[in-house]
Design a protein around this motif. Sequence first.
Motif, PDB file in Angstrom:
ATOM      1  N   VAL A 154       0.857  -1.179   0.000  1.00  0.00           N
ATOM      2  CA  VAL A 154       0.000   0.000   0.000  1.00  0.00           C
ATOM      3  C   VAL A 154       0.896   1.233   0.000  1.00  0.00           C
ATOM      4  CG1 VAL A 154      -1.838   1.225   1.204  1.00  0.00           C
ATOM      5  CG2 VAL A 154      -1.742  -1.275   1.316  1.00  0.00           C
ATOM      6  N   VAL A 155       0.654   2.126  -0.962  1.00  0.00           N
ATOM      7  CA  VAL A 155       1.432   3.362  -1.069  1.00  0.00           C
ATOM      8  C   VAL A 155       0.507   4.528  -0.724  1.00  0.00           C
ATOM      9  CG1 VAL A 155       2.780   4.856  -2.587  1.00  0.00           C
ATOM     10  CG2 VAL A 155       2.878   2.374  -2.874  1.00  0.00           C
ATOM     11  N   VAL A 156       0.919   5.305   0.280  1.00  0.00           N
ATOM     12  CA  VAL A 156       0.167   6.489   0.707  1.00  0.00           C
ATOM     13  C   VAL A 156       0.974   7.722   0.307  1.00  0.00           C
ATOM     14  CG1 VAL A 156      -0.826   7.733   2.653  1.00  0.00           C
ATOM     15  CG2 VAL A 156      -0.800   5.228   2.671  1.00  0.00           C
ATOM     16  N   GLU A 157       0.381   8.553  -0.537  1.00  0.00           N
ATOM     17  CA  GLU A 157       1.014   9.799  -0.958  1.00  0.00           C
ATOM     18  C   GLU A 157       0.614  10.860   0.059  1.00  0.00           C
ATOM     19  OE1 GLU A 157       0.521  12.232  -4.882  1.00  0.00           O
ATOM     20  OE2 GLU A 157       0.498  10.086  -5.330  1.00  0.00           O
ATOM     21  N   ASP A 158       1.541  11.258   0.897  1.00  0.00           N
ATOM     22  CA  ASP A 158       1.244  12.190   1.975  1.00  0.00           C
ATOM     23  C   ASP A 158       1.327  13.632   1.471  1.00  0.00           C
ATOM     24  OD1 ASP A 158       1.175  11.737   5.222  1.00  0.00           O
ATOM     25  OD2 ASP A 158       1.868  13.740   4.676  1.00  0.00           O
ATOM     26  N   GLU A 159       0.644  14.528   2.179  1.00  0.00           N
ATOM     27  CA  GLU A 159       0.657  15.943   1.816  1.00  0.00           C
ATOM     28  C   GLU A 159       2.035  16.577   2.027  1.00  0.00           C
ATOM     29  OE1 GLU A 159      -2.029  17.789   0.415  1.00  0.00           O
ATOM     30  OE2 GLU A 159      -2.622  15.700   0.123  1.00  0.00           O
ATOM     31  N   ASP A 160       2.935  15.899   2.753  1.00  0.00           N
ATOM     32  CA  ASP A 160       4.289  16.421   2.936  1.00  0.00           C
ATOM     33  C   ASP A 160       5.186  16.132   1.730  1.00  0.00           C
ATOM     34  OD1 ASP A 160       4.949  13.733   3.167  1.00  0.00           O
ATOM     35  OD2 ASP A 160       5.586  13.844   5.255  1.00  0.00           O
ATOM     36  N   GLY A 161       4.602  15.518   0.681  1.00  0.00           N
ATOM     37  CA  GLY A 161       5.343  15.267  -0.547  1.00  0.00           C
ATOM     38  C   GLY A 161       6.056  13.929  -0.595  1.00  0.00           C
ATOM     39  N   ARG A 162       5.972  13.148   0.488  1.00  0.00           N
ATOM     40  CA  ARG A 162       6.634  11.840   0.512  1.00  0.00           C
ATOM     41  C   ARG A 162       5.629  10.726   0.307  1.00  0.00           C
ATOM     42  NH1 ARG A 162      10.206  11.778   5.859  1.00  0.00           N
ATOM     43  NH2 ARG A 162       8.171  12.270   6.726  1.00  0.00           N
ATOM     44  N   ASP A 163       6.121   9.602  -0.201  1.00  0.00           N
ATOM     45  CA  ASP A 163       5.312   8.383  -0.324  1.00  0.00           C
ATOM     46  C   ASP A 163       5.678   7.447   0.812  1.00  0.00           C
ATOM     47  OD1 ASP A 163       4.202   9.338  -2.632  1.00  0.00           O
ATOM     48  OD2 ASP A 163       5.372   8.076  -3.980  1.00  0.00           O
ATOM     49  N   TYR A 164       4.679   6.922   1.470  1.00  0.00           N
ATOM     50  CA  TYR A 164       4.871   5.950   2.548  1.00  0.00           C
ATOM     51  C   TYR A 164       4.405   4.602   2.025  1.00  0.00           C
ATOM     52  CZ  TYR A 164       5.574   9.972   5.548  1.00  0.00           C
ATOM     53  OH  TYR A 164       6.060  11.134   6.106  1.00  0.00           O
ATOM     54  N   VAL A 165       5.267   3.597   2.118  1.00  0.00           N
ATOM     55  CA  VAL A 165       4.956   2.269   1.591  1.00  0.00           C
ATOM     56  C   VAL A 165       4.792   1.302   2.759  1.00  0.00           C
ATOM     57  CG1 VAL A 165       5.726   0.401   0.099  1.00  0.00           C
ATOM     58  CG2 VAL A 165       6.277   2.775  -0.495  1.00  0.00           C
ATOM     59  N   TYR A 166       3.657   0.623   2.775  1.00  0.00           N
ATOM     60  CA  TYR A 166       3.363  -0.379   3.802  1.00  0.00           C
ATOM     61  C   TYR A 166       3.183  -1.731   3.116  1.00  0.00           C
ATOM     62  CZ  TYR A 166       2.026   3.751   6.543  1.00  0.00           C
ATOM     63  OH  TYR A 166       2.015   4.962   7.188  1.00  0.00           O
ATOM     64  N   GLU A 167       3.611  -2.776   3.768  1.00  0.00           N
ATOM     65  CA  GLU A 167       3.370  -4.137   3.292  1.00  0.00           C
ATOM     66  C   GLU A 167       2.568  -4.839   4.378  1.00  0.00           C
ATOM     67  OE1 GLU A 167       6.186  -7.806   2.419  1.00  0.00           O
ATOM     68  OE2 GLU A 167       6.520  -6.148   1.010  1.00  0.00           O
ATOM     69  N   VAL A 168       1.373  -5.297   4.026  1.00  0.00           N
ATOM     70  CA  VAL A 168       0.458  -5.843   5.024  1.00  0.00           C
ATOM     71  C   VAL A 168      -0.144  -7.167   4.572  1.00  0.00           C
ATOM     72  CG1 VAL A 168      -0.148  -3.599   5.976  1.00  0.00           C
ATOM     73  CG2 VAL A 168      -1.478  -4.510   4.098  1.00  0.00           C
ATOM     74  N   ASP A 169      -0.419  -8.026   5.553  1.00  0.00           N
ATOM     75  CA  ASP A 169      -1.206  -9.239   5.311  1.00  0.00           C
ATOM     76  C   ASP A 169      -2.662  -8.873   5.517  1.00  0.00           C
ATOM     77  OD1 ASP A 169       0.974 -10.835   4.865  1.00  0.00           O
ATOM     78  OD2 ASP A 169       0.984 -11.751   6.839  1.00  0.00           O
ATOM     79  N   ALA A 170      -3.531  -9.406   4.686  1.00  0.00           N
ATOM     80  CA  ALA A 170      -4.954  -9.125   4.825  1.00  0.00           C
ATOM     81  C   ALA A 170      -5.744 -10.415   4.644  1.00  0.00           C
ATOM     82  CB  ALA A 170      -5.397  -8.102   3.792  1.00  0.00           C
ATOM     83  N   HIS A 171      -6.953 -10.411   5.143  1.00  0.00           N
ATOM     84  CA  HIS A 171      -7.848 -11.552   4.960  1.00  0.00           C
ATOM     85  C   HIS A 171      -8.098 -11.734   3.469  1.00  0.00           C
ATOM     86  CE1 HIS A 171     -11.524 -13.907   5.025  1.00  0.00           C
ATOM     87  NE2 HIS A 171     -11.164 -14.278   6.240  1.00  0.00           N
ATOM     88  N   PRO A 172      -8.136 -12.974   2.981  1.00  0.00           N
ATOM     89  CA  PRO A 172      -8.309 -13.220   1.543  1.00  0.00           C
ATOM     90  C   PRO A 172      -9.573 -12.604   0.933  1.00  0.00           C
ATOM     91  CG  PRO A 172      -7.619 -15.224   2.630  1.00  0.00           C
ATOM     92  CD  PRO A 172      -7.882 -14.218   3.707  1.00  0.00           C
ATOM     93  N   GLN A 173     -10.578 -12.311   1.740  1.00  0.00           N
ATOM     94  CA  GLN A 173     -11.816 -11.748   1.187  1.00  0.00           C
ATOM     95  C   GLN A 173     -11.825 -10.225   1.165  1.00  0.00           C
ATOM     96  OE1 GLN A 173     -14.895 -13.636   3.484  1.00  0.00           O
ATOM     97  NE2 GLN A 173     -14.951 -15.390   2.126  1.00  0.00           N
ATOM     98  N   MET A 174     -10.755  -9.597   1.663  1.00  0.00           N
ATOM     99  CA  MET A 174     -10.699  -8.132   1.633  1.00  0.00           C
ATOM    100  C   MET A 174     -10.358  -7.650   0.236  1.00  0.00           C
ATOM    101  SD  MET A 174      -8.996  -7.058   5.274  1.00  0.00           S
ATOM    102  CE  MET A 174      -9.240  -5.310   5.028  1.00  0.00           C
ATOM    103  N   SER A 175     -11.057  -6.603  -0.203  1.00  0.00           N
ATOM    104  CA  SER A 175     -10.823  -6.055  -1.540  1.00  0.00           C
ATOM    105  C   SER A 175      -9.671  -5.055  -1.523  1.00  0.00           C
ATOM    106  CB  SER A 175     -12.080  -5.341  -2.036  1.00  0.00           C
ATOM    107  OG  SER A 175     -12.289  -4.146  -1.301  1.00  0.00           O
ATOM    108  N   GLU A 176      -9.228  -4.688  -2.697  1.00  0.00           N
ATOM    109  CA  GLU A 176      -8.148  -3.717  -2.843  1.00  0.00           C
ATOM    110  C   GLU A 176      -8.511  -2.388  -2.171  1.00  0.00           C
ATOM    111  OE1 GLU A 176      -6.214  -1.129  -6.498  1.00  0.00           O
ATOM    112  OE2 GLU A 176      -7.216  -3.012  -6.935  1.00  0.00           O
ATOM    113  N   ARG A 177      -9.725  -1.901  -2.396  1.00  0.00           N
ATOM    114  CA  ARG A 177     -10.150  -0.618  -1.816  1.00  0.00           C
ATOM    115  C   ARG A 177     -10.226  -0.693  -0.296  1.00  0.00           C
ATOM    116  NH1 ARG A 177      -8.220   3.060  -3.666  1.00  0.00           N
ATOM    117  NH2 ARG A 177      -9.074   4.152  -1.907  1.00  0.00           N
ATOM    118  N   THR A 178     -10.686  -1.825   0.232  1.00  0.00           N
ATOM    119  CA  THR A 178     -10.790  -1.967   1.682  1.00  0.00           C
ATOM    120  C   THR A 178      -9.409  -1.940   2.321  1.00  0.00           C
ATOM    121  OG1 THR A 178     -12.825  -3.242   1.456  1.00  0.00           O
ATOM    122  CG2 THR A 178     -11.651  -3.430   3.548  1.00  0.00           C
TER     123      THR A 178
END
Length: 64
Positions: A9-33
């Motif tokens: 997951v890439v979050v484009e912050d208002e400070d101009g930086r991109d924050y990248v997270y790598e997460v495990d999720a339940h198989p039924q969770m959608s991309e938007r969720t």
Amino acid sequence: MTERQVWEVVVEDEDGRDYVYEVDAHPQMSERTVAHQMWLKHCRDGGDALPINVAARRLEVEAA
């Protein structure tokens, strides 16, 4: 054997930086969720980002 669903997951912050997270999720969770949940976490932790500036993509992971 359970299948892992790992997202980058890439979050484009208002400070101009991109924050990248790598997460495990339940198989039924959608991309938007997954993206929305990480946006909430990012903002709760002090980040300042708009929800439209968050993107998630599923990573290929070998089964353990």
